[in-house]
Design a protein around this motif. Structure first.
Motif, mmCIF file in Angstrom:
data_model
loop_
_atom_site.group_PDB
_atom_site.id
_atom_site.type_symbol
_atom_site.label_atom_id
_atom_site.label_comp_id
_atom_site.label_asym_id
_atom_site.label_seq_id
_atom_site.Cartn_x
_atom_site.Cartn_y
_atom_site.Cartn_z
ATOM 1 N N HIS A 1 0.826 -1.188 0.000
ATOM 2 C CA HIS A 1 0.000 0.000 0.000
ATOM 3 C C HIS A 1 0.874 1.258 0.000
ATOM 4 O O HIS A 1 1.951 1.290 0.598
ATOM 5 N N ARG B 1 -4.375 -13.419 4.101
ATOM 6 C CA ARG B 1 -4.908 -12.208 3.488
ATOM 7 C C ARG B 1 -4.483 -10.987 4.302
ATOM 8 O O ARG B 1 -4.212 -11.077 5.499
ATOM 9 N N ARG B 2 -4.461 -9.845 3.645
ATOM 10 C CA ARG B 2 -4.120 -8.597 4.303
ATOM 11 C C ARG B 2 -5.333 -8.082 5.078
ATOM 12 O O ARG B 2 -6.453 -8.589 4.908
ATOM 13 N N ARG C 1 -2.535 -12.052 0.153
ATOM 14 C CA ARG C 1 -1.137 -11.621 0.192
ATOM 15 C C ARG C 1 -0.371 -12.087 -1.047
ATOM 16 O O ARG C 1 0.599 -11.447 -1.458
#
Length: 237
Positions: free
Chosen positions: A160, A220-221, A227
């Protein structure tokens, strides 16, 4: 990031000031002790994601390095597992680590194979190809696959904006661009030149049908996105 048995800062600097081929020849004896080597967890999750698409007979590891990706091919392919790389040093280490492996020295941009494989994989190598080289690279893999053959590789979720990994990758690429402007031979290695949307479009133009499969075992994020995922490109019949 590096163990005490891994490359020293001086060794990494010498590698970075060499060509890609020479740099990897120098790094090869200690490559598996660096974070550049694809972790076994990613290799194993990729193999599990591809298993339902088989059975496969003959597999090709594109830019095989020291042979870590052969772990995936040996798990999935009933006959041959072939690795190809242009670094003699990396292939030497691959032969030491995997006696009896079929390894070929060649440039992935000019693969010396007929269409005999039904699976091709690649791990961690795409940063060594400039964007203008990708279509030719994908065409070479396409030409080595039988109709219906699968070309697969994992891709991590991009960091991000504003996070530490984002700035680290941006900083690395910036340093490499400056280095390549002022120093020869060039060393092509970038983290931010492989945008997934463009890559998927290029694969489709090359003649692949493409799917993206999340590697759920890698988690998962916080925003719910995986991910890591595996790109599955199947050569059209």
């Amino acid at each position: 990031m590096f163990t005490s048995r891994g490359p020293t800062l001086r060794e990494l600097a010498v590698q970075a000031l060499s060509s890609v081929e020479r740099g990897y020849d120098l790094l090869a004896p200690k490559f598996d002790l660096t974070p550049f080597r694809t972790p076994d967890r990613i290799l194993d999750e990729t193999a599990e994601a591809l298993r339902p698409l088989g059975p496969f007979r003959d597999g090709l590891d594109v830019c095989c390095g020291t042979g870590a990706g052969g772990r995936v091919l040996r798990a999935l392919c009933r006959e041959r597992a072939v690795g190809v790389d242009f670094s003699a040093g990396m292939l030497h280490e691959a032969r030491r680590a995997h006696p009896g492996a079929v390894l070929v020295r060649a440039d992935a941009r000019a693969l010396p194979f007929r269409p005999v494989f039904d699976l091709a994989v690649s791990f961690g190598a795409f940063g060594h190809f400039l964007p203008r080289e990708r279509p030719g690279l994908f065409a070479q893999v396409h030409s080595a696959l039988l109709p219906g053959g699968v070309f697969a590789f994992p891709v991590g979720a991009p960091p991000h904006f504003g996070t530490l990994p984002y700035w680290a990758m941006l900083g690395f690429d910036t340093v490499m661009r400056v280095r390549n402007r002022v120093w020869r031979p060039g060393f092509v290695m970038y983290y931010r030149t492989f945008p997934l949307v463009e890559v998927l479009a290029e694969l489709r133009r090359t003649g692949f049908d493409v799917e993206l499969t999340p590697l759920e075992g890698l988690g998962r994020r916080p925003d719910g996105t995986p991910r890591c995922a595996v790109v599955v490109a199947r050569r059209r019949a």
